[in-house]
Design a protein around this motif. Structure first.
Motif, mmCIF file in Angstrom:
data_model
loop_
_atom_site.group_PDB
_atom_site.id
_atom_site.type_symbol
_atom_site.label_atom_id
_atom_site.label_comp_id
_atom_site.label_asym_id
_atom_site.label_seq_id
_atom_site.Cartn_x
_atom_site.Cartn_y
_atom_site.Cartn_z
ATOM 1 N N TYR A 201 83.575 -11.951 -73.308
ATOM 2 C CA TYR A 201 82.207 -11.487 -73.516
ATOM 3 C C TYR A 201 81.155 -12.576 -73.267
ATOM 4 C CZ TYR A 201 84.518 -7.518 -75.638
ATOM 5 O OH TYR A 201 85.318 -6.419 -75.855
ATOM 6 N N ALA A 301 74.431 -11.854 -75.754
ATOM 7 C CA ALA A 301 75.798 -11.308 -75.804
ATOM 8 C C ALA A 301 76.531 -11.792 -77.054
ATOM 9 C CB ALA A 301 76.560 -11.723 -74.541
ATOM 10 N N TYR A 305 77.786 -9.289 -80.058
ATOM 11 C CA TYR A 305 79.218 -9.226 -80.362
ATOM 12 C C TYR A 305 79.476 -9.439 -81.851
ATOM 13 C CZ TYR A 305 84.181 -10.472 -80.272
ATOM 14 O OH TYR A 305 85.533 -10.533 -80.513
#
Length: 561
Positions: A201, A301, A305
């Motif tokens: 990710y 990101a 997450y």
């Protein structure tokens, strides 16, 4: 104090500091390269500051006051007795005298035959290169050199001259006056991206649960070593909220990572936050979610997450700006999509995996992978070569391995049957000019920050965006580099191309409800005290100055109507 003649006697997995940032200190540092489990943190010196070979030089007076936890000091100075006495008086118990080792190494290096041996040894090429080397008059063996010293000296002089000509023709600079690549890129050691691993990710992180040469948690984010020593596993993510906790997440690149580590070591930020009226009865917990080389949209990101995993935040501080401009520029210059993670980290990891044979299905694949890796290694050695003769030999090796890496050798259809790369990173959008590039970087920077604000505000938290200071930003005043051969002049273009555009987007961010702090000039008039290297990283003094600016901004946020 223990006197040592062999660096293998130094303790493993302990932070090591070399006292003496001169020739003797460099001898010890170079000797430690062979022992990968020895963790050099930096140098200590009574008169010098700045960096040496990418490692910070700490003032001796400050070092003796701060007494870093578990520190081991290696004395590399003829005044070792006086130094040992000062360290003992400061209560620093783990001290080694390495000056006998230094004397022995310097004596060997100064032997009349040493210089000849070193230069001649560089002329001993692998058997597979002898044919090509012969054309340059370099095909001499060890026995030839030993038997005919004059021949060796002549060959060395010829190789040096040819190497100088090659360097001048290829790079337009005289070899001995051109800046050299030392391998660290001038980045202070604590901020270098090391032990990087892929993350599906974020692009990459540091290796999880590392204990050397630095300490990380279960997701590979750095944690100040004494915190893990006191409570192993307690700083794993998601970090649970306990009664009375104020959870402060720090996001960004290596400067933000250093900010979080300094906030754990120094009381300034925690005390400033704890003194604010809404937080007076709270326990401030600084959580590092920053990563060396990180740039937007990686911060977005990472935040998304961990929110999905249930991580709570009361405050999120995002410190960025430098990596967005610099890495976006280097990505674009390399033909890589600027919004991707830094090309020299993410794409390089992919190339290493491919080179090590992630898809090696035959001996032919192994052969090509070997030559590909060897060519890259030779290129790195050529860039760091100390003599023109050494440069010549490494470039010859590089050309040899590149030729074999690109030759199918019995499998003519190899190039057609195997994809060129498993990590495609080419430009996804046309960006024909640097103006368009920096405008695009600034637009993405603004959009990612607004998205982070939305995520944090929806959960009742405070989001603060900080534009980090950088010494190359021209309005800060003239910056005198610590290293005359720093090789970072290109950074000025990226900083002065991106920072005005970031500042131009700040009104839009504020209109969107983002609390944004322009800290780009908080070090004005104090550039020498604030920076630890010629890239972007700060001294403790610099971080304390930034703590004050962030604390004042936070006070305004929590007291606004």
């Amino acid at each position: 104090m223990k006197t040592i003649n062999d660096l293998r006697e130094l303790p493993k997995d302990r932070p090591l500091y070399i006292y003496g940032a001169g020739t003797a200190g460099r001898v010890v540092k170079n000797g430690m390269r062979r022992f990968t489990r020895r963790c050099l943190v930096g140098f200590v010196d009574s008169t010098k500051t700045g960096t040496l070979d990418g490692f910070p030089i700490l003032p001796a007076e400050r070092f003796c006051v701060e007494r870093p936890d578990r520190a081991v000091v290696i004395i590399a100075s003829h005044a070792w007795e006086d130094i040992a006495g000062r360290l003992a008086a400061a209560g620093i118990p783990h001290v080694y005298n390495a000056y006998p080792y230094v004397e022995r190494r310097l004596a060997a290096a100064n032997h009349p035959s040493s210089s000849l041996r070193r230069t001649a040894a560089r002329l001993i090429l692998p058997g597979e290169l002898l044919a090509s080397a012969a054309g340059f008059g370099l095909a001499a063996t060890a026995s030839d050199i030993s038997a005919v010293p004059l021949l060796a000296m002549g060959a060395a002089a010829l190789a040096d001259a040819l190497g100088g000509i090659w360097h001048l023709a290829e790079r337009g600079q005289d070899f001995y006056s051109a800046p050299k690549n030392t391998g660290t890129g001038g980045v202070a050691a604590p901020y270098q991206l090391r032990l990087a691993v892929f993350n599906p990710y974020f692009g990459y992180t540091h290796a999880p649960n590392a204990r050397y040469p630095f300490t990380t948690n279960n997701f590979g984010f750095k944690v100040w070593a004494p915190l893990l020593d006191q409570a192993p596993g307690a700083w794993d993510y998601p970090y649970p909220r306990r009664d009375g906790d104020l959870l402060v997440g720090i996001f960004g690149g290596s400067v933000a990572q250093g900010f979080a580590e300094a906030a754990a070591r120094l009381p300034d930020l925690v005390e400033r936050l704890a003194a604010l009226p809404p937080f007076r009865k709270r326990k401030v917990r600084i959580l590092n979610f920053a990563l060396s080389g990180c740039k937007q949209p990686q911060q977005l990101a990472i935040l998304s997450y961990f929110l999905a995993l249930g991580q709570n935040f009361d405050v999120v501080i995002n410190i960025d700006g430098f990596n967005e401009g610099a890495s976006g520029f280097t990505n674009w210059r390399a033909g890589v999509e600027p919004s991707f993670p830094a090309e020299n980290a993410w794409s390089e990891l992919g190339r290493i995996i491919e080179g090590e044979g992630s898809r090696l299905s035959s001996l032919e694949d192994v052969r090509r992978a070997y030559h590909k890796l060897s060519a890259r290694h030779s290129a790195e050695r050529a860039a760091a070569a100390g003599t023109a003769a050494s440069f010549l030999c490494h470039r010859l090796r590089q050309l040899h391995h590149e030729r074999h890496a690109n030759t199918p050798a019995g499998r003519p259809d190899a190039a057609q049957t195997t994809p060129e790369t498993l990590f495609p990173s080419a430009l996804k959008r046309p960006l024909p000019t640097t103006d368009a590039l920096f405008d695009g970087i600034a637009d993405q920077w603004q959009a990612a920050s607004s998205a982070m604000k939305d995520l944090v505000h929806r959960r009742g938290g405070i989001y603060l965006h900080v534009l980090q200071p950088n010494q190359w930003y021209e309005p800060c005043g003239p910056y005198v580099p610590r290293d005359a051969n720093h090789g970072f002049a290109w950074i000025a273009e990226t900083v002065n191309g991106s920072y005005p555009r970031f500042l131009g987007r700040m009104p839009r961010l504020r209109a969107d409800g983002v609390h944004v702090l322009d800290a780009s000039r908080v070090f004005d008039g104090h550039l020498a005290e604030a920076y630890i290297d010629d890239v972007c990283h700060y001294t403790d003094w610099g971080y304390q100055r930034l703590f004050a600016a962030v604390g004042a901004e936070m006070e305004g946020i929590v007291t606004e109507p």
